[in-house]
Design a protein around this motif. Structure first.
Motif, PDB file in Angstrom:
ATOM      1  N   ALA A 180     -12.145 -15.233  14.732  1.00 42.67           N
ATOM      2  CA  ALA A 180     -11.198 -16.359  14.783  1.00 42.67           C
ATOM      3  C   ALA A 180     -11.029 -16.963  13.389  1.00 42.67           C
ATOM      4  CB  ALA A 180     -11.680 -17.416  15.770  1.00 42.67           C
ATOM      5  N   VAL A 181     -12.142 -17.139  12.682  1.00 44.00           N
ATOM      6  CA  VAL A 181     -12.069 -17.720  11.334  1.00 44.00           C
ATOM      7  C   VAL A 181     -11.161 -16.867  10.448  1.00 44.00           C
ATOM      8  CG1 VAL A 181     -13.420 -18.169   9.223  1.00 44.00           C
ATOM      9  CG2 VAL A 181     -14.344 -18.802  11.457  1.00 44.00           C
ATOM     10  N   ASP A 182     -11.300 -15.532  10.568  1.00 43.32           N
ATOM     11  CA  ASP A 182     -10.533 -14.644   9.698  1.00 43.32           C
ATOM     12  C   ASP A 182      -9.068 -14.542  10.092  1.00 43.32           C
ATOM     13  OD1 ASP A 182     -12.714 -14.080   8.242  1.00 43.32           O
ATOM     14  OD2 ASP A 182     -13.207 -12.193   9.271  1.00 43.32           O
ATOM     15  N   SER A 183      -8.806 -14.637  11.396  1.00 44.28           N
ATOM     16  CA  SER A 183      -7.453 -14.273  11.817  1.00 44.28           C
ATOM     17  C   SER A 183      -6.540 -15.456  12.119  1.00 44.28           C
ATOM     18  CB  SER A 183      -7.527 -13.373  13.060  1.00 44.28           C
ATOM     19  OG  SER A 183      -8.144 -14.118  14.109  1.00 44.28           O
ATOM     20  N   MET A 184      -7.089 -16.623  12.342  1.00 43.57           N
ATOM     21  CA  MET A 184      -6.193 -17.674  12.834  1.00 43.57           C
ATOM     22  C   MET A 184      -5.457 -18.387  11.699  1.00 43.57           C
ATOM     23  SD  MET A 184      -8.587 -20.805  13.849  1.00 43.57           S
ATOM     24  CE  MET A 184      -8.788 -22.097  12.670  1.00 43.57           C
ATOM     25  N   ASP A 185      -4.347 -19.006  12.082  1.00 43.02           N
ATOM     26  CA  ASP A 185      -3.582 -19.804  11.142  1.00 43.02           C
ATOM     27  C   ASP A 185      -4.073 -21.246  11.271  1.00 43.02           C
ATOM     28  OD1 ASP A 185      -1.814 -21.362   9.830  1.00 43.02           O
ATOM     29  OD2 ASP A 185      -0.023 -20.655  10.898  1.00 43.02           O
ATOM     30  N   PHE A 188      -2.964 -30.406  30.200  1.00 46.42           N
ATOM     31  CA  PHE A 188      -2.748 -31.392  29.128  1.00 46.42           C
ATOM     32  C   PHE A 188      -1.871 -30.866  27.985  1.00 46.42           C
ATOM     33  CE2 PHE A 188      -6.842 -32.793  30.971  1.00 46.42           C
ATOM     34  CZ  PHE A 188      -6.540 -34.129  31.220  1.00 46.42           C
ATOM     35  N   GLY A 189      -1.606 -29.569  27.991  1.00 40.66           N
ATOM     36  CA  GLY A 189      -0.931 -28.960  26.843  1.00 40.66           C
ATOM     37  C   GLY A 189      -2.006 -28.384  25.934  1.00 40.66           C
ATOM     38  N   ARG A 190      -1.816 -27.128  25.549  1.00 42.23           N
ATOM     39  CA  ARG A 190      -2.851 -26.426  24.784  1.00 42.23           C
ATOM     40  C   ARG A 190      -3.267 -27.192  23.515  1.00 42.23           C
ATOM     41  NH1 ARG A 190      -4.798 -20.930  23.609  1.00 42.23           N
ATOM     42  NH2 ARG A 190      -5.044 -20.841  21.367  1.00 42.23           N
ATOM     43  N   ASP A 191      -2.272 -27.754  22.825  1.00 41.67           N
ATOM     44  CA  ASP A 191      -2.594 -28.424  21.554  1.00 41.67           C
ATOM     45  C   ASP A 191      -3.490 -29.640  21.742  1.00 41.67           C
ATOM     46  OD1 ASP A 191      -1.121 -26.615  20.280  1.00 41.67           O
ATOM     47  OD2 ASP A 191       0.593 -27.931  19.869  1.00 41.67           O
ATOM     48  N   ASN A 192      -3.503 -30.169  22.954  1.00 44.55           N
ATOM     49  CA  ASN A 192      -4.292 -31.393  23.174  1.00 44.55           C
ATOM     50  C   ASN A 192      -5.729 -31.126  23.598  1.00 44.55           C
ATOM     51  OD1 ASN A 192      -2.201 -33.144  22.553  1.00 44.55           O
ATOM     52  ND2 ASN A 192      -1.318 -32.915  24.610  1.00 44.55           N
ATOM     53  N   SER A 223      -3.254 -23.943  10.038  1.00 44.72           N
ATOM     54  CA  SER A 223      -2.304 -25.063  10.088  1.00 44.72           C
ATOM     55  C   SER A 223      -1.825 -25.321  11.521  1.00 44.72           C
ATOM     56  CB  SER A 223      -1.108 -24.792   9.182  1.00 44.72           C
ATOM     57  OG  SER A 223      -0.429 -23.649   9.666  1.00 44.72           O
ATOM     58  N   SER A 224      -1.938 -24.313  12.388  1.00 45.45           N
ATOM     59  CA  SER A 224      -1.389 -24.515  13.730  1.00 45.45           C
ATOM     60  C   SER A 224      -2.410 -24.263  14.835  1.00 45.45           C
ATOM     61  CB  SER A 224      -0.198 -23.579  13.945  1.00 45.45           C
ATOM     62  OG  SER A 224      -0.636 -22.242  13.798  1.00 45.45           O
ATOM     63  N   GLU A 225      -3.576 -23.761  14.482  1.00 40.84           N
ATOM     64  CA  GLU A 225      -4.522 -23.428  15.549  1.00 40.84           C
ATOM     65  C   GLU A 225      -5.876 -24.091  15.289  1.00 40.84           C
ATOM     66  OE1 GLU A 225      -5.135 -23.198  18.340  1.00 40.84           O
ATOM     67  OE2 GLU A 225      -4.900 -21.171  19.103  1.00 40.84           O
ATOM     68  N   TYR A 226      -6.633 -24.249  16.353  1.00 39.76           N
ATOM     69  CA  TYR A 226      -7.938 -24.882  16.251  1.00 39.76           C
ATOM     70  C   TYR A 226      -9.009 -23.809  16.502  1.00 39.76           C
ATOM     71  CZ  TYR A 226     -11.961 -27.698  17.437  1.00 39.76           C
ATOM     72  OH  TYR A 226     -13.229 -28.206  17.484  1.00 39.76           O
ATOM     73  N   ILE A 227     -10.052 -23.845  15.691  1.00 38.33           N
ATOM     74  CA  ILE A 227     -11.054 -22.774  15.711  1.00 38.33           C
ATOM     75  C   ILE A 227     -11.686 -22.563  17.101  1.00 38.33           C
ATOM     76  CG2 ILE A 227     -12.840 -24.349  14.789  1.00 38.33           C
ATOM     77  CD1 ILE A 227     -12.710 -20.655  14.009  1.00 38.33           C
ATOM     78  N   THR A 260     -11.411 -19.097  19.115  1.00 40.20           N
ATOM     79  CA  THR A 260     -12.644 -18.396  19.481  1.00 40.20           C
ATOM     80  C   THR A 260     -12.669 -18.104  20.978  1.00 40.20           C
ATOM     81  OG1 THR A 260     -13.817 -19.561  17.738  1.00 40.20           O
ATOM     82  CG2 THR A 260     -15.180 -18.521  19.416  1.00 40.20           C
ATOM     83  N   MET A 261     -12.283 -19.087  21.780  1.00 40.93           N
ATOM     84  CA  MET A 261     -12.337 -18.882  23.232  1.00 40.93           C
ATOM     85  C   MET A 261     -11.332 -17.805  23.654  1.00 40.93           C
ATOM     86  SD  MET A 261     -14.862 -20.720  23.850  1.00 40.93           S
ATOM     87  CE  MET A 261     -15.148 -20.567  25.612  1.00 40.93           C
ATOM     88  N   ASP A 262     -10.179 -17.720  22.979  1.00 41.01           N
ATOM     89  CA  ASP A 262      -9.206 -16.661  23.307  1.00 41.01           C
ATOM     90  C   ASP A 262      -9.802 -15.279  23.035  1.00 41.01           C
ATOM     91  OD1 ASP A 262      -7.361 -18.536  23.957  1.00 41.01           O
ATOM     92  OD2 ASP A 262      -6.127 -18.297  22.141  1.00 41.01           O
TER      93      ASP A 262
END
Ligand code: B12
Ligand code: SF4
Length: 521
Positions: free
Chosen positions: A474-479, A409-413, A481-485, A489-491
């Motif tokens: 994940a909370v500390d490191s992600m951006d 589906f595309g990662r963003d979706n 504006s472009s990523e979903y928690i 987290t799963m990464d």
């Protein structure tokens, strides 16, 4: 007492702002059966907290209702997920390596729990206020929270209160008719304080639930228009024949699926859309699409929507067991805005949770959705992570399947929603955890004890720590504006689980589950 000339004040008790579909259906039904009854809806969810008692007092004084009927939606709302602060607090408290953050989490927890305690006490306070100001007025309490915890609620109610369990249409009608021929299931505290219980053999025929008369609702519900830009809840059926381990929806709605007339459902949505400008619908069924029979009904509802050229986007809880390419096309064509479903990527966990479907079939259905009209709609995966039976290897399988969905589906979706099981009364998972000694047999599901409350959010060691730390990283490191928690987290979890020592360590400690429970399909 005759119904004619009576006044009913419905009071929707405070919760996060969400369209009060239940009370609207009840008031609409009573109006259609007894048009001479005067009704009014006061929605405390949209009144500032400091103003609520004043707003209720004012309405009681001006209307002097014969019946005050409260609608109570959430009582035990601890099902934290990434859009709810409580998840952050619990995971920081339990798993943060920093003592400062643990201390802050403890402080935040005190404030969340105080809100939890106070909101319940305030609700009982509203009942008492009615009794004080209008000693002869009958009090009724209904809604999903009450359906689960009716016994507890009735204990804390004033005299002459009826606590309705489950659907409210016929029960409320019998109450406005004087309560001499009661209907539905309820607990009644009489004027001497004695409590009796009526079990219900009958269940409401949903074909009698015709399209809501929104012009009438608009006339009795001043806050109605505040919801028109939100999702409006529309019911198409009640009941669920499955018994997923963690779920009590079928206790609330019954096991047998009952259906509304598709044409009436479509008419209701058409009025909302064309006369009130509503753009988004949430089908508030326990499951919008689940059994073979309900899938046929879904198709009829969507056909009826298409025939009326209704332009809305819609969502609802889905299972994809009986999806066909034609149905997938119809779902997208009628405006399905997102795919919302429980997800775990291992058949072992599907079976342990008695979800009652095959993973391969579910993945095939995802491909069907993708091939038959998906564009950029979100695929929302409600993941009961670390449920009883979860191991490192089942978690890895879930991560693999999520990666497959990113590719499809595309990662963003794709939005993996981190949910932990909230243990709810009367569910198989509750029985299992009592048997295992995780919970005491006589524990109080409505406890205010913070440690027990935390236990009711099931995320045990050792996987609980790995998942908790992945989330905190994940909370500390992600951006944001472009990523979903959930994705971040799963990464991190994937990286952590790839390390061999984690696998050996954790799997050695995870107790295998030997549970046999067959879904009631
Ligand atoms: C659909 C749904 C959602 C959708 C709502 C979409 C929407 N826009 O409406 C979404 C996904 C957004 C959602 C979110 C949440 N939900 Co929810 N949701 C449901 C669900 C499946 C149906 C609720 C519903 O609308 N039913 C349809 C209407 C028509 O029925 P009803 O409101 O129950 O009303 C009937 C009766 O209750 C009764 N009745 C109602 N009021 C009155 C008043 C009187 C006087 C009488 C006599 C009768 C009566 O008669 C009505 C008609 O028969 C229920 C589970 C279930 N199967 O009931 C959970 C449920 C209500 N949700 C619950 C929770 C916890 C939440 C969340 C807090 C989850 C979270 N952690 O975020 C949030 C909170 C949302 C909020 N703002 O408050 C819990 C509440 C449990 C509890 N004990 O407190 C439930 C019961 C699920 C569960 N976990 O068991 N939810
Ligand atoms: S399918 Fe399972 S999770 Fe969904 S309502 Fe039924 S029992 Fe609950």
């Amino acid at each position: 007492m005759s119904a004619a000339g009576q006044t009913v004040l419905y009071v929707r008790l405070p919760c996060w702002k969400i369209y009060p579909g239940g009370v609207v259906y009840v008031a609409d039904y009573v109006h259609k059966q007894r048009p001479a009854v005067h009704q009014h809806i006061l929605d405390l969810a949209v009144v500032e907290p400091a103003e609520r008692t004043r707003a209720l007092t004012e309405r009681l004084r001006t209307l002097r209702p014969d019946i005050v009927a409260f609608s109570w939606r959430n009582m035990q709302s601890f099902g934290p997920h990434p859009e709810d602060d409580a998840l952050d607090v619990v995971l920081n408290y339990d798993h943060s390596p920093s003592w400062r953050r643990r201390l802050k989490a403890a402080r935040d927890a005190v404030s969340i729990i105080s809100d939890y305690v106070l909101s319940r006490l305030r609700n009982f306070g509203y009942f008492k206020l009615v009794r004080k100001l209008l000693p002869t007025t009958r009090i009724v309490v209904g809604g999903t929270a009450v359906s689960i915890f009716a016994r507890h609620v009735v204990e804390h109610c004033p005299e002459d209160t009826i606590v309705v369990v489950g659907e409210g249409e016929d029960a409320m009608l019998s109450i406005v008719d004087g309560f001499s021929a009661p209907a539905g299931e309820f607990f009644y505290k009489d004027s001497a304080g004695a409590v009796s219980h009526r079990c219900s053999a009958e269940s409401f025929d949903l074909r009698r639930l015709t399209a809501v008369d929104f012009a009438y609702i608009d006339s009795i519900f001043p806050a109605f228009r505040l919801y028109l830009d939100d999702d409006i809840g529309v019911h198409t059926k009640r009941g669920c024949p499955f018994q997923c381990h963690f779920c009590l929806y079928n206790q609330i709605e019954g096991h047998r699926q009952r259906y509304r007339e598709p044409a009436e459902v479509a008419k209701e949505i058409e009025i909302l859309n064309k006369q009130y400008g509503v753009k988004r619908i949430w089908f508030t069924d326990a499951q919008f699409c689940s059994t073979r029979k309900s899938t046929v009904h879904v198709e009829q509802v969507l056909d009826a929507m298409q025939a009326r050229n209704i332009e809305v986007t819609w969502s609802g809880y889905l299972r994809l067991n009986y999806l066909t390419p034609a149905l997938a096309q119809k779902m997208w064509a009628t405006g399905m805005g997102s795919v919302d479903l429980s997800f775990t990527g291992s058949q072992e966990m599907i079976d342990a949770l008695t979800l009652g479907y095959s993973l391969e079939q579910q993945m095939a259905a995802f491909r069907m959705l993708q091939e038959n009209g998906h564009s950029d709609q979100k695929i929302k995966l409600y993941m009961p992570l670390n449920a009883p039976g979860e191991t490192v290897s089942t978690l890895r399988m879930t991560i693999d399947k999520i990666n497959e969905l990113y590719a499809l589906f595309g990662r963003d979706n794709v939005l993996p929603f981190l949910f932990f099981i909230g243990v709810q009364p009367g569910t198989p998972v509750e029985r299992l955890l009592i048997d295992r000694g995780y919970l005491k047999a006589n524990y109080n599901p409505l406890t205010f004890n913070p440690f027990l409350l935390k236990r009711l959010l099931y995320n045990p060691l050792p996987l609980g720590r790995i998942i908790g730390r992945a989330y905190l990283e994940a909370v500390d490191s992600m951006d944001r504006s472009s990523e979903y928690i959930g994705r971040a987290t799963m990464d991190i979890l994937e990286r952590e689980l790839a390390e061999a020592h984690v696998a050996a360590d954790a799997d050695a400690q995870v107790r295998p589950l030997t549970l046999v429970c067959v879904p009631k399909t």
